[in-house]
Write a protein that holds these residues in place. Structure first.
Motif, PDB file in Angstrom:
ATOM      1  N   THR A   1      59.285   6.547 -39.820  1.00 18.42           N
ATOM      2  CA  THR A   1      59.536   5.235 -39.174  1.00 18.42           C
ATOM      3  C   THR A   1      59.316   4.972 -37.877  1.00 18.42           C
ATOM      4  N   ASP A   2      58.403   4.131 -37.210  1.00 19.07           N
ATOM      5  CA  ASP A   2      58.201   3.565 -35.838  1.00 19.07           C
ATOM      6  C   ASP A   2      58.462   4.570 -34.932  1.00 19.07           C
ATOM      7  N   ILE A   3      57.376   5.728 -35.140  1.00 15.08           N
ATOM      8  CA  ILE A   3      57.426   6.915 -34.193  1.00 15.08           C
ATOM      9  C   ILE A   3      56.383   6.347 -32.932  1.00 15.08           C
ATOM     10  N   HIS A   4      56.932   6.518 -31.689  1.00 17.68           N
ATOM     11  CA  HIS A   4      56.404   6.451 -30.337  1.00 17.68           C
ATOM     12  C   HIS A   4      56.138   7.787 -29.886  1.00 17.68           C
ATOM     13  N   LEU A   5      55.274   8.451 -29.526  1.00 16.49           N
ATOM     14  CA  LEU A   5      55.391   9.662 -28.664  1.00 16.49           C
ATOM     15  C   LEU A   5      53.960   9.908 -28.112  1.00 16.49           C
ATOM     16  N   VAL A   6      54.013  10.671 -27.107  1.00 17.11           N
ATOM     17  CA  VAL A   6      52.644  11.169 -26.249  1.00 17.11           C
ATOM     18  C   VAL A   6      52.857  12.631 -26.147  1.00 17.11           C
ATOM     19  N   ILE A   7      51.818  13.281 -26.669  1.00 20.30           N
ATOM     20  CA  ILE A   7      51.561  14.826 -26.381  1.00 20.30           C
ATOM     21  C   ILE A   7      50.602  14.994 -25.307  1.00 20.30           C
ATOM     22  N   GLY A   8      51.070  15.163 -24.012  1.00 23.24           N
ATOM     23  CA  GLY A   8      50.025  15.525 -22.842  1.00 23.24           C
ATOM     24  C   GLY A   8      49.405  16.742 -22.742  1.00 23.24           C
ATOM     25  N   ARG A   9      48.245  16.954 -22.443  1.00 29.13           N
ATOM     26  CA  ARG A   9      47.767  18.270 -22.209  1.00 29.13           C
ATOM     27  C   ARG A   9      48.531  19.125 -21.389  1.00 29.13           C
ATOM     28  N   GLY A  10      48.732  20.292 -22.134  1.00 26.61           N
ATOM     29  CA  GLY A  10      49.396  21.690 -21.559  1.00 26.61           C
ATOM     30  C   GLY A  10      50.824  21.831 -21.792  1.00 26.61           C
ATOM     31  N   GLU A  11      51.360  20.796 -22.498  1.00 28.45           N
ATOM     32  CA  GLU A  11      52.755  20.659 -22.993  1.00 28.45           C
ATOM     33  C   GLU A  11      52.999  21.675 -23.945  1.00 28.45           C
ATOM     34  N   PHE A  12      54.178  21.980 -23.994  1.00 29.14           N
ATOM     35  CA  PHE A  12      54.741  22.871 -25.086  1.00 29.14           C
ATOM     36  C   PHE A  12      55.981  21.988 -25.681  1.00 29.14           C
ATOM     37  N   VAL A  13      55.704  21.231 -26.893  1.00 28.12           N
ATOM     38  CA  VAL A  13      56.754  20.511 -27.483  1.00 28.12           C
ATOM     39  C   VAL A  13      57.385  21.280 -28.608  1.00 28.12           C
ATOM     40  N   ALA A  14      58.809  21.117 -28.900  1.00 24.99           N
ATOM     41  CA  ALA A  14      59.461  21.467 -29.995  1.00 24.99           C
ATOM     42  C   ALA A  14      59.696  20.221 -30.818  1.00 24.99           C
ATOM     43  N   ILE A  15      59.570  20.407 -32.140  1.00 26.94           N
ATOM     44  CA  ILE A  15      60.025  19.247 -33.060  1.00 26.94           C
ATOM     45  C   ILE A  15      61.072  19.680 -33.785  1.00 26.94           C
ATOM     46  N   ALA A  16      62.438  19.269 -33.685  1.00 28.34           N
ATOM     47  CA  ALA A  16      63.594  19.726 -34.268  1.00 28.34           C
ATOM     48  C   ALA A  16      64.324  18.784 -35.178  1.00 28.34           C
ATOM     49  N   GLY A  17      65.101  19.143 -36.158  1.00 26.98           N
ATOM     50  CA  GLY A  17      65.912  18.290 -37.203  1.00 26.98           C
ATOM     51  C   GLY A  17      66.284  18.801 -38.204  1.00 26.98           C
ATOM     52  N   PRO A  18      66.836  18.200 -39.181  1.00 24.25           N
ATOM     53  CA  PRO A  18      67.236  18.857 -40.462  1.00 24.25           C
ATOM     54  C   PRO A  18      66.241  18.846 -41.467  1.00 24.25           C
ATOM     55  N   SER A  19      66.359  19.561 -42.634  1.00 24.93           N
ATOM     56  CA  SER A  19      65.496  19.615 -43.446  1.00 24.93           C
ATOM     57  C   SER A  19      65.412  18.379 -44.052  1.00 24.93           C
ATOM     58  N   GLY A  20      63.812  17.834 -44.216  1.00 22.94           N
ATOM     59  CA  GLY A  20      63.690  16.728 -45.004  1.00 22.94           C
ATOM     60  C   GLY A  20      63.648  15.446 -43.995  1.00 22.94           C
TER      61      GLY A  20
ATOM     62  N   CYS B   1      60.704  25.425 -24.752  1.00 21.34           N
ATOM     63  CA  CYS B   1      59.651  24.282 -24.781  1.00 21.34           C
ATOM     64  C   CYS B   1      59.942  23.569 -23.405  1.00 21.34           C
ATOM     65  N   ASP B   2      58.856  22.695 -23.233  1.00 25.39           N
ATOM     66  CA  ASP B   2      59.117  21.809 -22.114  1.00 25.39           C
ATOM     67  C   ASP B   2      60.066  20.889 -22.338  1.00 25.39           C
ATOM     68  N   ARG B   3      59.816  20.430 -23.907  1.00 25.90           N
ATOM     69  CA  ARG B   3      60.825  19.149 -24.320  1.00 25.90           C
ATOM     70  C   ARG B   3      60.922  19.271 -25.776  1.00 25.90           C
ATOM     71  N   THR B   4      61.918  18.787 -26.308  1.00 19.66           N
ATOM     72  CA  THR B   4      62.349  18.774 -27.796  1.00 19.66           C
ATOM     73  C   THR B   4      62.375  17.340 -28.447  1.00 19.66           C
ATOM     74  N   LEU B   5      61.522  17.061 -29.444  1.00 18.65           N
ATOM     75  CA  LEU B   5      61.622  15.901 -30.201  1.00 18.65           C
ATOM     76  C   LEU B   5      62.801  15.901 -31.105  1.00 18.65           C
ATOM     77  N   ARG B   6      63.645  15.299 -31.430  1.00 18.08           N
ATOM     78  CA  ARG B   6      64.766  15.265 -32.185  1.00 18.08           C
ATOM     79  C   ARG B   6      64.455  14.420 -33.313  1.00 18.08           C
ATOM     80  N   LEU B   7      64.109  14.696 -34.695  1.00 15.53           N
ATOM     81  CA  LEU B   7      63.919  13.752 -35.597  1.00 15.53           C
ATOM     82  C   LEU B   7      65.233  13.682 -36.523  1.00 15.53           C
ATOM     83  N   LEU B   8      65.676  12.669 -37.020  1.00 10.21           N
ATOM     84  CA  LEU B   8      66.667  12.245 -37.740  1.00 10.21           C
ATOM     85  C   LEU B   8      66.109  11.193 -38.944  1.00 10.21           C
ATOM     86  N   ASP B   9      66.390  11.376 -40.158  1.00  8.96           N
ATOM     87  CA  ASP B   9      65.778  10.396 -41.129  1.00  8.96           C
ATOM     88  C   ASP B   9      64.558   9.641 -40.594  1.00  8.96           C
ATOM     89  N   GLY B  10      63.521  10.519 -40.439  1.00  8.41           N
ATOM     90  CA  GLY B  10      62.078   9.871 -40.128  1.00  8.41           C
ATOM     91  C   GLY B  10      61.858   9.106 -38.858  1.00  8.41           C
TER      92      GLY B  10
END
Length: 254
Positions: free
Chosen positions: A30-49, A216-225
């Protein structure tokens, strides 16, 4: 106007993903806003589901959003058909999966060269040379003629990484690449990914391991989508671990 070199690999503006099961809607993102730039190392973290794999599928053009705008290398995917998406994916995206997904009756070299089979401008000799170079980059050149069943789990994942980078993709997407490995092999694969990143590879990695996301350069934290900030993520995680009910989530996401 942005130059091709400055254009982000991925942009999402208000992206949502809804799955339908009969009359029931499952809002995976829901309502995801993000930018992945060239050369970045980005982690996506959060609970299962929470929507991590769904987000990675959208980034890799394996699926399309049901709302918002998704731009891949500056191109709005809303106007791109399935065949063209497949061509973009083959040319510009490398995938590393938790389960390796190597083909058992193909040699290591054949597995790595497989993504190049769809490159019409590339002959067999060049495909073999590219596969050899990719395997050398992950320290597996000496196993070119072996089969996946003759390799350890860590070696299979290194071959999978070679397969993902053989086409020199714009972005490498890794879904829990250390999930099926013991600690030592997991650290070896993470070191390999860090080395590829240092050489300029753009990487987006789903992980449950905070030790690896810290690299990683930064971490995106996901929770409930939804993407949430660090403070909100850890606050809700502590509340969940303490058995506090989920009404607090509704207060933050009305």
């Amino acid at each position: 106007m942005r130059s091709p070199k400055s254009t982000p690999v991925i942009e999402m503006h208000g992206v949502g993903k809804v799955f339908l099961a009969g009359a029931i809607e499952n809002h995976a993102l829901t309502d995801i806003h993000l930018v992945i730039g060239r050369g970045e190392f980005v982690a996506i973290a959060g609970p299962s589901g929470c929507g991590k794999t769904t987000l990675l599928s959208l980034m890799g053009l394996l699926d399309t959003p049901t709302g918002g705008a998704l731009l891949f290398l500056g191109e709005d995917i809303a106007g791109v058909g399935r065949r063209q998406r497949a061509a973009l994916r083959n040319a510009h995206v490398g995938f590393v999966f938790q389960a390796f997904n190597l083909i058992a009756d193909m040699t290591v070299a054949e597995n790595v060269a497989l993504p190049l089979a769809f490159r019409r401008d590339m002959g067999r000799r060049e495909r073999i040379a590219r596969a050899a170079d990719a395997l050398a980059s992950v320290g597996m050149a000496h196993r070119m003629s072996h089969y996946p069943g003759q390799l350890s789990g860590g070696q299979q994942q290194r071959v999978a990484v070679a397969r993902a980078v053989v086409g020199e993709p714009a972005i490498l997407l890794a879904d829990e690449p250390t999930g099926n490995l013991d600690l030592r092999n997991g650290e070896t694969v993470m070191t390999l990914l860090s080395r590829l990143h240092a050489a300029g590879t753009t990487i987006c990695m789903v992980t449950h391991d905070d030790r690896f996301s810290a690299a990683c350069d930064r971490t995106l934290r996901l929770l409930d989508g939804r993407v949430v900030d660090e403070a909100t993520f850890w606050q809700l995680k502590r509340e969940a671990e303490c058995g506090i009910d989920e009404r607090r989530t509704t207060e933050i996401f009305p």
